[in-house]
Scaffold this motif. Structure first.
Motif, short mmCIF file in Angstrom:
data_model
loop_
_atom_site.label_atom_id
_atom_site.label_comp_id
_atom_site.label_asym_id
_atom_site.label_seq_id
_atom_site.Cartn_x
_atom_site.Cartn_y
_atom_site.Cartn_z
N MET A 30 0.84 -1.19 0.00
CA MET A 30 0.00 0.00 0.00
C MET A 30 0.88 1.25 0.00
N ALA A 31 0.53 2.22 -0.84
CA ALA A 31 1.33 3.42 -0.97
C ALA A 31 1.28 4.25 0.32
N VAL A 32 2.42 4.84 0.65
CA VAL A 32 2.50 5.71 1.82
C VAL A 32 2.12 7.13 1.41
N VAL A 33 1.14 7.70 2.08
CA VAL A 33 0.69 9.06 1.77
C VAL A 33 1.17 9.99 2.88
N ASN A 34 1.93 10.98 2.51
CA ASN A 34 2.53 11.90 3.47
C ASN A 34 1.48 12.52 4.39
N GLY A 35 1.68 12.35 5.69
CA GLY A 35 0.79 12.95 6.68
C GLY A 35 -0.50 12.19 6.91
N GLN A 36 -0.67 11.06 6.23
CA GLN A 36 -1.91 10.30 6.38
C GLN A 36 -1.62 8.86 6.79
N LEU A 37 -0.59 8.68 7.59
CA LEU A 37 -0.24 7.36 8.09
C LEU A 37 -1.10 7.04 9.31
N ASP A 38 -1.49 5.79 9.43
CA ASP A 38 -2.25 5.36 10.60
C ASP A 38 -1.26 5.09 11.73
N THR A 39 -1.51 5.65 12.88
CA THR A 39 -0.57 5.46 13.99
C THR A 39 -0.41 3.99 14.37
N SER A 40 -1.41 3.16 14.01
CA SER A 40 -1.28 1.73 14.30
C SER A 40 -0.18 1.09 13.45
N ASP A 41 0.21 1.78 12.37
CA ASP A 41 1.29 1.29 11.52
C ASP A 41 2.63 1.91 11.89
N LEU A 42 2.65 2.75 12.92
CA LEU A 42 3.87 3.39 13.38
C LEU A 42 4.25 2.86 14.76
N ALA A 43 5.46 3.17 15.18
CA ALA A 43 5.92 2.74 16.50
C ALA A 43 5.77 3.89 17.49
N PRO A 44 5.25 3.60 18.69
CA PRO A 44 5.06 4.67 19.68
C PRO A 44 6.37 5.08 20.34
N ILE A 45 6.47 6.36 20.62
CA ILE A 45 7.58 6.91 21.41
C ILE A 45 6.98 7.32 22.75
N TYR A 104 1.65 30.82 -1.83
CA TYR A 104 1.61 31.33 -0.47
C TYR A 104 2.97 31.93 -0.13
N ARG A 105 2.92 33.04 0.63
CA ARG A 105 4.15 33.70 1.06
C ARG A 105 4.24 33.71 2.58
N LEU A 106 5.48 33.71 3.06
CA LEU A 106 5.75 33.63 4.49
C LEU A 106 5.34 34.93 5.19
N ARG A 107 4.62 34.79 6.29
CA ARG A 107 4.25 35.96 7.08
C ARG A 107 5.49 36.51 7.79
N ALA A 108 5.48 37.80 8.04
CA ALA A 108 6.60 38.45 8.71
C ALA A 108 6.82 37.83 10.09
N GLY A 109 8.07 37.49 10.39
CA GLY A 109 8.43 36.96 11.70
C GLY A 109 8.16 35.48 11.89
N MET A 110 7.65 34.80 10.87
CA MET A 110 7.33 33.39 11.00
C MET A 110 8.43 32.53 10.38
N SER A 111 8.49 31.27 10.79
CA SER A 111 9.50 30.34 10.29
C SER A 111 8.97 29.58 9.08
N PRO A 112 9.83 29.33 8.09
CA PRO A 112 9.40 28.56 6.92
C PRO A 112 9.04 27.12 7.31
N VAL A 113 8.02 26.58 6.69
CA VAL A 113 7.65 25.18 6.85
C VAL A 113 7.31 24.62 5.49
N ALA A 114 7.33 23.32 5.37
CA ALA A 114 7.01 22.68 4.10
C ALA A 114 5.50 22.76 3.81
N SER A 115 5.15 22.76 2.55
CA SER A 115 3.74 22.71 2.18
C SER A 115 3.15 21.38 2.64
N PRO A 116 1.88 21.37 3.03
CA PRO A 116 1.24 20.11 3.43
C PRO A 116 1.44 19.04 2.35
N GLY A 117 1.87 17.87 2.82
CA GLY A 117 2.11 16.77 1.89
C GLY A 117 3.57 16.64 1.48
#
Length: 325
Positions: free
Chosen positions: A1-16, A93-106
């Motif tokens: 099954m393809a991995v979709v960024n940000g849409q992983l089921d936590t049951s398929d991940l390991a807990p910290i 989209y442009r970065l707001r003044a004083g904010m940190s860059p982040v990746a686009s969703p996905g």
């Protein structure tokens, strides 16, 4: 099954375990990244006699969208190459003044469960902890290439091919290691301080790095905010201060949503004019139509203080007005 960024089921991940997360709740990573995190945490613990904690692990898409829209504003124009401009839902989209860059969703590696934003001193470039992570943490597969590129000392991604310590022992939440001494035990929790720092930064104060540490810079920024809001100015983001910050941020989110929607309505009117669907009129009809479309925005902002803008300045005026009210 393809991995979709940000849409992983936590049951398929390991807990910290929550003890390793500044927000005090269970976090998640991909299985191999989780194992590598606990192994490097054990080595870090042996070296510094304190627990290695982190500010962010796997990040669901909804969280990435929330952070992205808080840091960026919609811009009616083309994306500029080589800048912090981002594309999202077919728009620029442009970065707001004083904010940190982040990746686009996905597109964030946090959405794949392989990236961690470390704390415990690693978040400060030039510290012994960061130098240790660069020299020793890389042996456990933790790579700082992306973090270095974007200027984030805390941002590390797990690379399985670089992991030479797969048989090393792992840390556990029940170990005798000391928790990182970031703030006094009588002060707010690390996660609460980090949230307050982020809010203060977004409101134009200067709390220093968002690391959960209640240092002199954060205390000074907190004290200034408390003074501005008529609160007891002790420099500690206690319950009353955090509530005041949260209330202002909620108000800002509401105002920005209203202003953004009205900007879109106005743009549709202007697009109609440019496309020949409406003529330019000299009798004031078009002007009245535009005013009607953004009367809610004009009701929010004091008369004469702001027009409808797409460069982010309207957002800054909204923040200023929200802080005053």
């Amino acid at each position: 099954m393809a991995v979709v960024n940000g849409q992983l089921d936590t049951s398929d991940l390991a807990p910290i375990p929550a003890a390793f997360f500044t927000h005090g709740r269970t976090a998640y990573l991909r299985d191999d990244a989780a194992a590598a995190f606990l192994r490097v945490a054990a080595a870090f613990q042996n070296r510094f006699d304190k627990r290695l904690v982190a500010m962010s692990f796997y990040r669901p898409r909804a969280d990435q969208v929330r952070i992205f829209l808080k840091n960026y504003y919609h811009y009616n124009g083309r994306r500029r190459a080589g800048t912090t401009d981002r594309s999202y839902n077919g728009s620029t989209y442009r970065l707001r003044a004083g904010m940190s860059p982040v990746a686009s969703p996905g597109y964030s590696n946090h959405g794949l469960g392989v990236t961690v934003d470390f704390n415990s001193g690693v978040q400060t470039r030039g510290s012994d902890e960061h130098a240790w992570m660069f020299s020793e943490g890389t042996k456990y597969g933790w790579d700082w290439t992306e973090g270095k590129r974007v200027g984030e000392p805390w941002h590390w991604t797990y690379m399985p091919a670089k992991d030479r310590m797969k048989s090393a022992p792992a840390a556990s939440a029940g170990s005798a290691a000391k928790p990182p001494v970031l703030i006094p035990t009588t002060a707010p929790a690390v996660g609460d301080v980090a949230t307050a720092q982020q809010h203060l930064l977004e409101l134009g104060y200067q709390p220093g790095p968002v690391d959960g540490s209640l240092g002199d810079t954060t205390r000074a920024a907190t004290k200034q905010f408390q003074t501005d809001q008529g609160l007891a100015a002790d420099g500690v983001p206690g319950p009353d201060t955090r509530k005041a910050l949260a209330d202002i941020m909620a108000k800002i989110d509401d105002l920005i949503a209203i202003a953004t929607e009205n900007q879109k309505r106005i743009q549709r009117v202007l697009d109609a004019v440019e496309n020949g669907k409406a003529g330019t009129r000299s009798d004031g009809t078009l002007v009245k139509l535009i005013k009607d479309q953004h009367k809610e925005t004009l009701g929010i902002i004091a008369p004469g203080k702001a027009g409808v803008r797409t460069d982010g300045s309207l957002v800054e005026v909204i923040k200023t007005e929200a802080r005053k009210s």
